[in-house]
Design an enzyme around this catalytic site. Structure first.
Site, short mmCIF file in Angstrom:
data_model
loop_
_atom_site.label_atom_id
_atom_site.label_comp_id
_atom_site.label_asym_id
_atom_site.label_seq_id
_atom_site.Cartn_x
_atom_site.Cartn_y
_atom_site.Cartn_z
N GLU A 184 0.84 -1.17 0.08
CA GLU A 184 -0.06 -0.01 -0.06
C GLU A 184 0.95 1.33 0.15
O GLU A 184 2.00 1.14 0.23
CB GLU A 184 -0.87 0.07 1.43
CG GLU A 184 -1.79 -1.05 1.43
CD GLU A 184 -2.65 -1.17 0.07
OE1 GLU A 184 -3.61 -0.24 0.02
OE2 GLU A 184 -2.91 -2.30 -0.38
N LYS A 199 -9.91 -6.80 4.61
CA LYS A 199 -10.23 -8.24 3.86
C LYS A 199 -11.16 -9.10 4.61
O LYS A 199 -12.06 -9.66 3.93
CB LYS A 199 -9.25 -8.56 3.10
CG LYS A 199 -8.45 -7.80 2.20
CD LYS A 199 -7.08 -7.98 1.60
CE LYS A 199 -6.55 -6.92 0.45
NZ LYS A 199 -5.24 -7.35 0.40
#
Ligand code: HSE
Length: 393
Positions: A184, A199
Site C-alpha cells: 500500500e 479483507k
C-alpha cells in the site's frame, strides 16, 4: 457500456490496459468503453493517455449520463468513499478495489446501491486476482459458512517467505515488496495487519450475511518479527503466515488476524510469495480452497474487469444485510510461539518448552487463552519489551 476509471495508479493502469487489449472479446457483451480516466493535475503529463480521456474534475463524470459505470481504484479512504457515494446517487453502477472503504462502509454502500437500483461490485478488494467474492456470495446462500482461513496480504506473505527462504532481513524484504508494487502507499497498513483485517471483515460479512465491524477483529501484525525467529521455524519444519481467521459456532463468531505457525499438513502451507489464498468450510460444500495472485497490476485489474463484465451481464442478485448475531468471540485457546528478551517472563505454568538464544529466548506455550496472552504481552510491551508471537496452528 461506457465507464469512467477513477485513479490511474497500479490498479487503474492494469484495468485500462486489459480493457484496451480485449476490446474485440467484449463485443458480445455490448462493448466496454473507457470514456474518462480521473487523475490529479500533477499526474496528467506522465500518464501517456489520449488527452480526450483525461479528466481532472469528477463533476464532469458525474454529469455525463452516458457513463453508466464508475470504477473507483483511487485507494483513497475518505475521498474514495465520497466518490463512490456520489456515483451511486447519480445512478451509476459502482465497481471498486478499495478494501478500506468497502470494509468500513459495506452496509451503507450496499443499501444505497439497492435504493438507487444500481450494482455495487468489489471482487478486486479481497485476494487480488482470485475470484473469491463472487463464489463466496453463492456459497453463503447455499451453506452455513462456519470457517474461513486466509492469507490476504501479498506484501506480508512475500516478506515472510523471503525472510524464511533467503534469510532477508525484514526491512529489505519490505523494500522489495514495495518495488514490486505489492505494498500500500503506506505499508503500515500491510505489515501491521490492517489491510488483512479489512479483507477479513469483507469476507466474514458476506459469510454471515450481516456486516461485522473492524473493531471486532483481534489484530497483531508482523512488524516485530526478527530473522532469528526463522531459526525456530526451520528447526521445526514450520512456516509462518499472517492468517486471517473467521470461525462461527452457533450464534458466536470470532475474527482474528495474527501470525500463525503452520506445518506441512496445513492447506495454506504451500502459499508463498505474493500469492493469496482462502480456505472456507460450508456445511454442504465442505472445504473449498481458492489460490491466486494476491496483488499487482494485472491480477487486480483482471478482477476489476471481471466485475465490469458481470455488470454487462447484469445477473447479480441484490444483497440485503438484515440478520444479526449477538457478538464476536475471539478468545480462542491455542499453543503460541513467543520470542522475547531474556529478562522477560511469561507465567511458568504456560510454558511447554523454552530455549535461550543470543540476547533473548523462545517459548512454546501450552494451550492457553489468547486474551490472557495478549494482555500479558501488552503489559510487557508497555515496559518497552520487543516481543513477537504467533499462533501454532
Ligand atoms: N497491499 C496489498 C497486498 C495489495 O499486499 O496484498 C492488494 O490488496
Amino acid at each position: 457500456m461506457k465507464i469512467a476509471i477513477l485513479g490511474y495508479g497500479t490498479v487503474g493502469r492494469g484495468t485500462y490496459d486489459i480493457i484496451q487489449a480485449r476490446q474485440k472479446d467484449f463485443e458480445s457483451l455490448g462493448g466496454i468503453q473507457v470514456a474518462k480516466v480521473l487523475m490529479l493535475e500533477k499526474e496528467v503529463d506522465q500518464c501517456g493517455l489520449d488527452p480526450d480521456l483525461i479528466c481532472t474534475d469528477y463533476q464532469e463524470i458525474l454529469e455525463d449520463d452516458t457513463i453508466t459505470c464508475v470504477v473507483e481504484v483511487t485507494g483513497a479512504k475518505d475521498q474514495g468513499f465520497l466518490f463512490m457515494k456520489e456515483a451511486i446517487e447519480r445512478k451509476k453502477h459502482l465497481v471498486t478495489a478499495n478494501k478500506a472503504v468497502v470494509s468500513q462502509h459495506l452496509e451503507e454502500l450496499t443499501g444505497l446501491a439497492n435504493r438507487y437500483g444500481v450494482h455495487f461490485f468489489y471482487e478486486a478488494a479481497v485476494g487480488g486476482g482470485i475470484p473469491l467474492i463472487s463464489p463466496l456470495k453463492a456459497q453463503a446462500k447455499i451453506n452455513t459458512i462456519d470457517s474461513i482461513e486466509g492469507i490476504f496480504n501479498g506484501t506480508c506473505n512475500y516478506i515472510l517467505s523471503k525472510m524464511l527462504d533467503q534469510g532477508l532481513p525484514y526491512g529489505e524484504a519490505l523494500e522489495k515488496a514495495q518495488d514490486l508494487g505489492y505494498a500500500e502507499a503506506d505499508p503500515t497498513d500491510d505489515v501491521e495487519g490492517f489491510d488483512t483485517l479489512r479483507k477479513l471483515v469483507i469476507v466474514a460479512s458476506l459469510a454471515l450475511g450481516f456486516p461485522v465491524l473492524e473493531e471486532d477483529v483481534a489484530l497483531e501484525g508482523i512488524s516485530s518479527i526478527k530473522v532469528s525467529d526463522m531459526d525456530y521455524l526451520k528447526d521445526h519444519d514450520l512456516k509462518i503466515k499472517l492468517l486471517a481467521s473467521f470461525k462461527k459456532d452457533g450464534d458466536d463468531y470470532g475474527l482474528i488476524v495474527e501470525p500463525a505457525l503452520i506445518g506441512r499438513n496445513h492447506p495454506l502451507y504451500g502459499i508463498d510469495g505474493a500469492t493469496n489464498a482462502a480456505s472456507l468450510h460450508g456445511n454442504f460444500v465442505d472445504q473449498l480452497t481458492f489460490i491466486g495472485p494476491g496483488a499487482g497490476k494485472y491480477p487486480t485489474g483482471n478482477a476489476v474487469v471481471c466485475d465490469i463484465m458481470d455488470l454487462c451481464r447484469l445477473k447479480e442478485e441484490k444483497i440485503n444485510f438484515t440478520k444479526r448475531l449477538k457478538g464476536s468471540q475471539n478468545d480462542i485457546k491455542a499453543p503460541y510461539y513467543v520470542s522475547l528478551d531474556s529478562d522477560q517472563n511469561l507465567p511458568k505454568d504456560w510454558i511447554d518448552w523454552e530455549e535461550s538464544v543470543d540476547g533473548g529466548k523462545r517459548i512454546r506455550t501450552k494451550e492457553i487463552s489468547r486474551d490472557a496472552l495478549v494482555g500479558t504481552i501488552e503489559n510487557l510491551r508497555k515496559e518497552g519489551a520487543d516481543i513477537f508471537f504467533a499462533r501454532i496452528q
